[in-house]
Design a protein around this motif. Structure first.
Motif, mmCIF file in Angstrom:
data_model
loop_
_atom_site.group_PDB
_atom_site.id
_atom_site.type_symbol
_atom_site.label_atom_id
_atom_site.label_comp_id
_atom_site.label_asym_id
_atom_site.label_seq_id
_atom_site.Cartn_x
_atom_site.Cartn_y
_atom_site.Cartn_z
ATOM 1 N N ARG A 1 31.700 50.977 43.744
ATOM 2 C CA ARG A 1 31.084 51.317 45.039
ATOM 3 C C ARG A 1 29.737 52.003 44.824
ATOM 4 O O ARG A 1 29.622 52.909 43.980
ATOM 5 N N ALA B 1 40.916 53.647 41.473
ATOM 6 C CA ALA B 1 40.741 52.624 42.504
ATOM 7 C C ALA B 1 39.781 53.084 43.592
ATOM 8 O O ALA B 1 39.072 52.260 44.200
ATOM 9 N N ALA C 1 35.010 48.903 45.012
ATOM 10 C CA ALA C 1 34.930 48.192 46.281
ATOM 11 C C ALA C 1 36.105 47.237 46.418
ATOM 12 O O ALA C 1 36.830 46.960 45.454
ATOM 13 N N ASP C 2 36.324 46.701 47.607
ATOM 14 C CA ASP C 2 37.380 45.723 47.811
ATOM 15 C C ASP C 2 37.120 44.491 46.945
ATOM 16 O O ASP C 2 35.969 44.054 46.791
ATOM 17 N N ALA C 3 38.184 43.935 46.396
ATOM 18 C CA ALA C 3 38.058 42.766 45.513
ATOM 19 C C ALA C 3 37.940 41.491 46.332
ATOM 20 O O ALA C 3 38.821 41.172 47.140
ATOM 21 N N THR C 4 36.877 40.753 46.108
ATOM 22 C CA THR C 4 36.665 39.476 46.806
ATOM 23 C C THR C 4 36.876 38.272 45.891
ATOM 24 O O THR C 4 36.870 37.132 46.367
ATOM 25 N N ARG D 1 44.115 32.381 48.889
ATOM 26 C CA ARG D 1 45.078 32.563 49.981
ATOM 27 C C ARG D 1 45.479 31.213 50.575
ATOM 28 O O ARG D 1 46.633 31.004 50.956
ATOM 29 N N ARG E 1 37.391 32.776 44.587
ATOM 30 C CA ARG E 1 37.349 33.612 45.783
ATOM 31 C C ARG E 1 38.769 33.862 46.287
ATOM 32 O O ARG E 1 39.602 32.942 46.338
ATOM 33 N N THR E 2 39.043 35.095 46.695
ATOM 34 C CA THR E 2 40.386 35.432 47.172
ATOM 35 C C THR E 2 40.740 34.622 48.420
ATOM 36 O O THR E 2 41.903 34.234 48.596
ATOM 37 N N GLU E 3 39.780 34.331 49.279
ATOM 38 C CA GLU E 3 40.087 33.571 50.489
ATOM 39 C C GLU E 3 40.518 32.146 50.150
ATOM 40 O O GLU E 3 41.375 31.562 50.825
ATOM 41 N N PRO F 1 42.201 41.084 39.711
ATOM 42 C CA PRO F 1 41.062 41.127 40.634
ATOM 43 C C PRO F 1 39.764 41.497 39.909
ATOM 44 O O PRO F 1 39.760 42.222 38.919
ATOM 45 N N THR G 1 35.992 43.165 40.832
ATOM 46 C CA THR G 1 35.299 43.884 41.890
ATOM 47 C C THR G 1 34.078 44.601 41.333
ATOM 48 O O THR G 1 33.753 44.450 40.141
#
Length: 622
Positions: A80, A99, A103-106, A61, A56-58, A75, A77
């Motif tokens: 969409r 791109a 969707a945003d990469a999580t 971080r 997970r990106t979080e 990433p 993803t």
């Protein structure tokens, strides 16, 4: 991004855009190496774990990933939902997905295997060091690719220690030495250097710290390839993920490049229709033989129980690799012999054997057997160099273990079967060591097979490759025994000079003599030529070396039958170095697991002669 080498091809592999494809020889080599690395972890006390393939990106971080390693990120993803219809109507030749369609990469693909480990340990604590080993498919989105030296996707195994600074330092020091020793055993010159690769963002804080106080060291081959690394993360992960230890050390092992050990594709081995290996015996696609089935082996190959060579380390390693590892008992005292058997049994759960030499030990052979048979796990076997007496043979059978007897004449083969031998090993004059007969192996095999069509027969002499093994099976054997092949193995107890001479020798560097007869008289033997074999006059039998066993020194006289072990000092070059004519094809000191893996691959791919062929092929003339 720019790619300097978008495509590259080797004998058993190919690379396109930093992504590799391996053919079977490379896959088998990779698996054999990973078996070695996993055993290192097990021996260190590490438990095996597997983690999710995405991070997970979080979570990343919290580990400053995007501050220090953003350039590596790959990433993951989804498309969409509102763009699905448009993509379905796109022309078939369309290239990359824009791109805007995504969707945003999580989540991210891992760039190192240990991330999953540290994330898994979040919020935990322990009073003792925690050791874990894990393997993962990793991805590093670097600015260039270079064949197998620098890939976008690759497999990494790591051995992680989370504990006190002292525990981590000990963990790293142990494996630093082990990596260098393993490289030497493979014939690779490795240089340990602080990492300078693009793993660190050029202007990132970790890059600066790497210069001031290196946390990552790489082990570089002479061509610049990094095959392993050691990393000391200090208290970084402990603080970021609330792990209750002060430091963390990681020992990383990238899989060595296929081709380093000379793996080559061959022709597939033809199978007899309808015959598949029972589980645990002659498995993994190997041609079934009665030897493998009788002894529970994956490969119909026995390692000879050579004195001063076949200690617990070699025996266990060959056994773990799927062949018949054998522990030499030779002149060992019963108590020590039992201890050595327990050592092997603790190191492998697969079948292995113990070898006795009744001709040398006499009544002591039965004493050895009485000591070791209670320690020998179920499914293991006993080999006898020469005929055991009836009491010894009866003791082995009563304990429920297969009796394997090595003989050199048809008459001795008859006697051994009469005493209950489950397997006969037919030793030809091509073999190294003491010789039990005067016939080349092909003639001996033909004679014994004619007399005993249903006997389980292995051959000894001239076996150094999987092709040799396949040809022996094609001529009517059920498998083979090899000794010279394993003398140079990393785990062999042979003296380094003995190992080096075997690797450097060719068949004509050996000869049959009766010179080294002190301790084992009246038995000709094949050895490597040395200063004593080149003179016609016999020198005084004075002491020329010393061998230590359990801390006690034993003098070795000139012309002793004892071979030089790693515990021997003195005039090694004048001692008996037993070696068969197969030495021509023994060209490198590989670890035993790699040797067995190579033989297995060659054996499975070797082309068997047409069924019914009666042409005799003399191994010693090849």
């Amino acid at each position: 991004m720019p790619v300097t080498d978008p495509t590259a091809t080797g004998t058993t592999w190919s690379v396109r855009d930093g992504l590799a494809t391996f053919d079977e020889p490379a896959v088998l080599l990779r698996n054999a190496l990973d078996t070695v690395f996993t055993r290192w972890a097990t021996e260190a006390g590490a438990r095996q774990q597997s983690y999710p393939p995405l991070l997970r990106t979080e979570d990343l971080r919290s580990l400053d990933y995007f501050r220090n390693f953003p350039h590596l990120g790959s990433p993951v993803t989804r498309i969409r939902p509102d763009r699905l219809a448009g993509l379905a109507g796109a022309p078939s030749g369309a290239g990359a997905l824009p791109a805007a369609e995504l969707a945003d990469a999580t989540h991210m693909l891992p760039s190192a295997a240990c991330y999953g480990c540290f994330l898994h340990l979040t919020g935990t604590s322990a009073d003792t060091p925690v050791l874990i080993t894990t393997a993962a498919q990793c991805f590093r989105n670097e600015d260039h690719h270079d064949g197998l030296r620098r890939l976008w996707g690759f497999t990494m195994r790591e051995i992680v220690c989370v504990g006190s600074a002292e525990a981590v330092r000990t963990h790293l020091d142990r494996h630093r030495e082990r990596i260098l020793a393993f490289g030497t055993a493979l014939g690779l010159t490795l240089d340990r250097q602080p990492a300078t690769d693009p793993f660190f963002e050029k202007d990132g804080t970790r890059s600066v710290m790497q210069v001031l106080a290196p946390v990552k060291e790489e082990y570089l081959h002479t061509d610049g390839t990094a095959v392993a690394s050691t990393n000391n993360h200090r208290n970084f992960f402990g603080e970021r993920r609330a792990i209750g230890h002060a430091a963390a050390g990681v020992h990383r092992l990238r899989r060595l490049r296929p081709g380093t050990l000379g793996a080559r594709p061959g022709r597939p081995l033809r199978r007899r229709p309808g015959r598949r290996a029972p589980r645990g015996a002659a498995g993994r696609g190997t041609l079934v033989t009665r030897l493998a089935a009788r002894l529970g082996l994956e490969l119909p190959l026995l390692q000879a129980g050579m004195g001063a060579v076949a200690g617990p380390g070699l025996c266990a390693e060959v056994s773990r690799a799927g062949a018949g590892g054998t522990l030499a008992l030779y002149r060992e005292a019963p108590g020590r012999a039992a201890r050595l058997v327990r050592e092997v049994a603790a190191a492998t759960g697969r079948p292995f054997g113990v070898n006795v030499v009744p001709e040398v030990t006499g009544q002591g052979c039965l004493d050895q057997l009485r000591a070791v048979l209670p320690e020998l796990p179920r499914g293991c076997f006993v080999t006898s160099f020469g005929l055991p007496d009836t009491d010894a043979a009866r003791a082995v059978r009563a304990a429920g273990h297969p009796l394997v007897v090595q003989v050199g004449t048809p008459a001795d083969a008859d006697t051994a079967l009469g005493r209950g031998a489950a397997v006969l090993v037919l030793q030809g004059t091509e073999a190294g060591g003491h010789l039990l007969g005067r016939l080349p192996v092909d003639l001996l095999l033909a004679a014994v097979r004619a007399r005993h069509p249903q006997a389980v027969l292995a051959v000894a002499g001239g076996i150094a490759t999987g092709k040799d093994l396949a040809e022996a099976v094609a001529r009517g054997a059920d498998g083979a025994m090899a000794g010279t092949l394993f003398v140079p193995a990393a785990e062999s107890a042979a003296h380094p000079k003995f190992k080096r001479r075997v690797v450097e020798a060719v068949a004509d560097d050996t000869l049959i003599t009766s010179l080294f007869d002190i301790g084992w008289p009246n038995r000709p033997h094949r050895v490597l030529r040395n200063p004593l074999t080149g003179t016609s006059e016999r020198a005084p039998a004075t002491f020329l070396a010393t061998t230590r066993v359990d801390g006690r020194a034993y003098p070795v006289p000139r012309y002793s039958a004892a071979a030089p072990s790693e515990a021997t000092t003195g005039r090694i070059e004048e001692m008996a170095m037993y070696c068969g004519r197969s030495c021509t094809r023994v060209t490198a000191p590989h670890p035993a697991a790699v040797t067995v893996a190579r033989v297995r691959l060659e054996y499975e791919r070797a082309h068997r002669p047409p069924r019914g062929s009666r042409q005799l092929h003399r191994i010693q003339e090849r």
